[in-house]
Design an enzyme around this catalytic site. Structure first.
Site, PDB file in Angstrom:
ATOM      1  N   GLU A  45       0.843  -1.202   0.000  1.00 29.77           N
ATOM      2  CA  GLU A  45       0.000   0.000   0.000  1.00 29.77           C
ATOM      3  C   GLU A  45       0.878   1.253   0.000  1.00 29.77           C
ATOM      4  O   GLU A  45       1.556   1.540   0.976  1.00 29.77           O
ATOM      5  CB  GLU A  45      -0.922   0.013   1.223  1.00 29.77           C
ATOM      6  CG  GLU A  45      -1.778   1.274   1.319  1.00 29.77           C
ATOM      7  CD  GLU A  45      -2.559   1.370   2.610  1.00 29.77           C
ATOM      8  OE1 GLU A  45      -2.928   2.493   2.997  1.00 29.77           O
ATOM      9  OE2 GLU A  45      -2.796   0.310   3.257  1.00 29.77           O
ATOM     10  N   ARG A  49       0.027  10.383   0.033  1.00 31.41           N
ATOM     11  CA  ARG A  49       0.388  11.469   0.943  1.00 31.41           C
ATOM     12  C   ARG A  49       1.558  12.293   0.432  1.00 31.41           C
ATOM     13  O   ARG A  49       2.016  13.213   1.112  1.00 31.41           O
ATOM     14  CB  ARG A  49       0.726  10.907   2.329  1.00 31.41           C
ATOM     15  CG  ARG A  49      -0.402  10.109   2.964  1.00 31.41           C
ATOM     16  CD  ARG A  49      -0.021   9.628   4.346  1.00 31.41           C
ATOM     17  NE  ARG A  49      -0.977   8.675   4.874  1.00 31.41           N
ATOM     18  CZ  ARG A  49      -0.892   8.101   6.075  1.00 31.41           C
ATOM     19  NH1 ARG A  49       0.134   8.401   6.866  1.00 31.41           N
ATOM     20  NH2 ARG A  49      -1.794   7.236   6.476  1.00 31.41           N
ATOM     21  N   LYS A 133     -10.973  -1.897   6.784  1.00 31.89           N
ATOM     22  CA  LYS A 133      -9.793  -1.426   7.491  1.00 31.89           C
ATOM     23  C   LYS A 133     -10.249  -0.871   8.847  1.00 31.89           C
ATOM     24  O   LYS A 133     -11.177  -0.067   8.900  1.00 31.89           O
ATOM     25  CB  LYS A 133      -9.119  -0.334   6.660  1.00 31.89           C
ATOM     26  CG  LYS A 133      -7.985   0.407   7.358  1.00 31.89           C
ATOM     27  CD  LYS A 133      -7.427   1.467   6.419  1.00 31.89           C
ATOM     28  CE  LYS A 133      -6.363   2.310   7.083  1.00 31.89           C
ATOM     29  NZ  LYS A 133      -5.769   3.297   6.157  1.00 31.89           N
TER      30      LYS A 133
END
Length: 212
Positions: A45, A49, A133
């Site tokens: 993943e 950002r 999640k």
């Protein structure tokens, strides 16, 4: 359409840990991903950002055999579509909005949406999402809290992420409602910046043996 459980579980069960990564320099992406795959962690993943995160995802998707690249911190339709165009094979979001789920419903690439409360889990179950999640895991109550959700919300299975470390991961992985954990300790920003591929591979190997 509801969540594609088969595809989502294929990502979540590829290894006990999904590395959660912040990649500043796309040139680091391929050797980083190669080290993770060699260590036994194929699902990767890369969070959106940083300005060049999509480029990093694209490079991994095009060049690293055995990798399952995904995009994290996906917040809206624009990011979702861009992540798919870059070659993401799964999408992860810190939470869930109706608009984000509407976008996900249009695509076959699985979304792993975030939830931290019983109400959020219930809403996602209503929308057809049962593989979730749990975020932010430690701050939201940790393994003991997640265990308490297993009986009333038995249909939901989780990937706890947020504050999970090598020491804390086993507490989550022993829970019946946990399929994997997400963690940044395997390849943190310092390790990536210093080209510590051997160290990343070593930590990946240790993480890959946490269950089974």
């Amino acid at each position: 359409m509801p969540q594609n459980i088969e595809k989502t579980e294929a990502v979540m069960t590829a290894a006990p840990v999904i590395p959660v990564l912040i990649v500043e320099d796309p040139a680091k992406a391929v050797p980083m991903a190669e080290a993770l795959v060699r260590g036994g962690l194929p699902a990767i993943e890369i969070t959106l950002r940083t300005p060049r995160a999509l480029e990093a995802i694209r490079l991994v998707a095009e060049n690293v055999e055995g990798a399952i690249p995904g995009a994290g911190t996906v917040l809206n339709e624009e990011q979702y579509e861009a992540a798919l165009a870059a070659g993401s094979q799964f999408i992860v979001s810190p939470g869930a909005t109706p608009a984000l789920l509407d976008v996900a419903d249009k695509h076959d690439v699985p979304l792993l949406p975030g939830a931290a409360t019983a109400s959020e889990v219930m809403y996602l179950l209503e929308r057809g999402y049962s593989r979730l999640k749990f975020f932010p895991a430690e701050q939201a109550g940790g393994a003991s809290y997640l265990k308490s959700l297993s009986s009333p919300l038995a249909g939901a299975k989780f990937c706890p992420t947020g504050g999970v470390t090598l020491d804390k991961a086993p507490d989550y992985l022993k829970l019946q409602n946990v399929l994997c954990v997400g963690g940044s300790w395997i390849a943190d920003a310092k390790a990536i910046a210093s080209d510590d591929w051997a160290g990343i591979e070593e930590r990946a190997r240790a993480a890959a043996t946490l269950r089974g």
